[in-house]
Design a protein around this motif. Structure first.
Motif, PDB file in Angstrom:
ATOM      1  N   ILE A 216       0.874  -1.169   0.000  1.00 17.84           N
ATOM      2  CA  ILE A 216       0.000   0.000   0.000  1.00 17.84           C
ATOM      3  C   ILE A 216       0.912   1.221   0.000  1.00 17.84           C
ATOM      4  O   ILE A 216       1.767   1.374   0.877  1.00 17.84           O
TER       5      ILE A 216
ATOM      6  N   LYS B  35      -4.545  -3.498   5.273  1.00 15.75           N
ATOM      7  CA  LYS B  35      -5.692  -2.581   5.280  1.00 15.75           C
ATOM      8  C   LYS B  35      -6.026  -2.095   6.680  1.00 15.75           C
ATOM      9  O   LYS B  35      -6.749  -1.103   6.837  1.00 15.75           O
TER      10      LYS B  35
ATOM     11  N   ARG C 274      -7.512   6.066   0.625  1.00 11.92           N
ATOM     12  CA  ARG C 274      -8.442   5.083   1.198  1.00 11.92           C
ATOM     13  C   ARG C 274      -8.864   5.469   2.604  1.00 11.92           C
ATOM     14  O   ARG C 274     -10.030   5.288   2.974  1.00 11.92           O
TER      15      ARG C 274
ATOM     16  N   GLU D  96      -5.312   1.442   6.917  1.00 10.29           N
ATOM     17  CA  GLU D  96      -6.310   2.319   6.314  1.00 10.29           C
ATOM     18  C   GLU D  96      -7.405   2.628   7.333  1.00 10.29           C
ATOM     19  O   GLU D  96      -7.844   3.774   7.473  1.00 10.29           O
TER      20      GLU D  96
ATOM     21  N   TYR E  37     -13.484  -6.639   4.288  1.00  9.86           N
ATOM     22  CA  TYR E  37     -12.554  -6.567   3.154  1.00  9.86           C
ATOM     23  C   TYR E  37     -11.935  -7.927   2.866  1.00  9.86           C
ATOM     24  O   TYR E  37     -12.015  -8.867   3.668  1.00  9.86           O
TER      25      TYR E  37
END
Length: 510
Positions: free
Chosen positions: A25, A61, A33, A64, A126
């Motif tokens: 990322i 994630k 995001r 995020e 996710y």
């Protein structure tokens, strides 16, 4: 600072890399995001002071979600993914989460808790579909990428590991500044101490629901560095990740050191770990012999800190200092340390007692538990708090933890600290893991018992017990040597390396 501060300068720089898969990322992706998720949560009704929970495996994630909360004035609670459904539900309900983000890797538990968590109004998943949860990707795609006009800084509200009882949320006050403004105490303290900067490549081998991996990952992002996230710890894979990614900083718990040290020498020497400038360790006391062995291998780059999820105090010691004062965790960088008796009377240097840290204001409260909060406070100084650790200060103010109050053994009126005995056995070649506890004894009140997980090549039994007893008699006082040794096929440790001794204490209670 925050990740968005670096997007113009290096948008394509990795903010997070997954060790083993190289999934990445970038800073641009992390900024966009987290902005979109913050917008989605706001559009769905969340406001500063509300709670967001996340239940995930070690997936990038999570950062995020973390930064979406921190740029929205939200509390974020990262939940231990190894808990049973009822335990997860308890934490989600106790923290008052209105939103819950999960990964498909924990889909089974995520589904089970839906009927038990009615207060959650926003559910996102996710990495794949999860029944009863909306798509995380769709939610982000449908949200604006423009930052909210006001982005008050949020903060984590994490839960104690529950090694001595049911987990409790540690609720700090919300910050009073915006996400782009200075004022984060973790960044201000740890950044300079450990030399984090935009050139940092930080290896995180521990679960992200734990305080240190989550907070230190955030510190690295706030300063423009890269987090290398292991999906799970493996001794050889960690060495490979250091070499592959040119890791400059890393963080460990002592059990990880022990497992790396017990690799065959040929495997240890196979990997180039010379890129490391700082190797941090914490979470549990490190046996002196283990630390010396790591210094012989990696050189004088080890830094140890002593702190807690509660964040009431923080000490740090460098290699140079530790070689002068082996066993110490350093001088305080946050909070004034005090050593006190049970009645609150302060003790002089060299005497063992409860470790308190003095802050200008009360550093934390246990969520929904004012009685536990009160028990953590000094009887006469409410802004002095303790998390139950025992230790002493020397004349120069260096702290030496000895154990936890809950685990101290009183045998025949004498205080015995299990950690010292565990440390003595840690590097014995026939010991893979060990826990020392006090068990009921009609004559002595309590007696010392060791529960040993033998190394794969070792044969458990009376012969090994006698060998370990003889080994200990050469290293510690005879009254500390366990009167009995049991052998086990596993010991109850959290994934962060902490012994869950209450499991063993319950087992041997009668």
């Amino acid at each position: 600072m925050y990740p968005g501060a670096y997007v113009t300068e290096f948008p394509d720089k990795p903010a997070v890399i997954v060790a083993g898969t190289d999934e990445t990322i970038t800073y641009r992706e992390l900024e966009e995001r987290s902005t979109r998720l913050a917008r989605h949560l706001y559009d769905e009704g969340l406001r500063p002071g509300d709670h967001l929970a996340v239940l995930t495996d070690n997936d990038p994630k999570v950062f995020e979600v973390y930064w979406a909360a921190l740029r929205s004035g939200l509390y974020i609670t990262s939940v231990n993914r190894h808990l049973a459904a009822a335990e997860v539900s308890y934490i989600v309900n106790d923290c008052g989460a209105k939103a819950l983000v999960v990964s498909a890797g924990v889909a089974e538990v995520a589904r089970k808790i839906v009927p038990e968590t009615p207060g959650v109004t926003i559910r996102l998943a996710y990495n794949g579909p999860v029944e009863h949860y909306d798509s995380y990707a769709d939610a982000l795609a449908g949200a604006s990428k423009e930052p909210l006009p006001s982005q008050p800084r949020g903060i984590d509200m994490l839960y104690s590991s529950g090694t001595t009882g049911r987990p409790k949320g540690i609720k700090p006050a919300l910050p009073t500044h915006q996400v782009h403004e200075p004022g984060d105490i973790n960044v201000a303290t740890s950044g300079p101490l450990f030399g984090f900067d935009r050139d940092t490549v930080y290896l995180s081998p521990a679960p992200v629901y734990h305080a240190a991996p989550l907070r230190f990952g955030g510190i690295v992002h706030a300063l423009g560095g890269t987090v290398v996230l292991m999906q799970k710890f493996d001794a050889e894979a960690a060495l490979a990740a250091i070499e592959r990614h040119g890791v400059t900083h890393s963080q460990w718990v002592p059990t990880m050191f022990v497992r790396m040290l017990k690799l065959d020498e040929a495997i240890r020497n196979k990997y180039d770990v010379s890129s490391q400038r700082v190797a941090i360790h914490a979470a549990a006391p490190c046996p002196v012999d283990v630390k010396r062995a790591m210094l012989d291998w990696w050189g004088p780059i080890l830094y140890e800190y002593f702190g807690s999820t509660e964040g009431n105090g923080f000490t740090v010691i460098s290699t140079e200092e530790w070689l002068r004062k082996p066993g110490s965790v350093g001088q305080s960088k946050l909070g004034i340390p005090h050593i006190c008796r049970e009645d609150g009377e302060e003790l002089p240097p060299g005497e063992v007692g409860l470790i308190y840290f003095e802050r200008e204001l009360l550093a934390f409260r246990y969520h929904n538990d004012p009685e536990k909060t009160a028990r953590a406070q000094h009887p006469r100084h409410p802004n002095w708090t303790t998390t139950g650790d025992i230790g002493y200060l020397d004349e120069e103010g260096y702290l030496f933890p000895t154990d936890r109050k809950d685990f101290m053994i009183i045998s025949g009126g004498v205080n015995i600290y299990p950690q010292e005995i565990e440390d003595a056995l840690a590097l014995h070649p026939k010991v893979q893991d060990v826990a020392v506890i006090g068990v009921p004894d009609a004559e002595m009140g309590e007696s010392v018992k060791a529960v040993v997980l033998p190394a794969p090549q070792a044969e458990p039994g009376q012969e090994l017990a006698e060998e370990l007893t003889g080994y200990l008699r050469e290293r510690i006082a005879r009254y500390k040597v366990p009167r009995s040794i049991d052998f086990a096929t596993e010991l109850p440790r959290t994934p962060t390396g902490k012994l869950v001794k209450r499991v063993l204490l319950d087992r041997y209670a009668h």
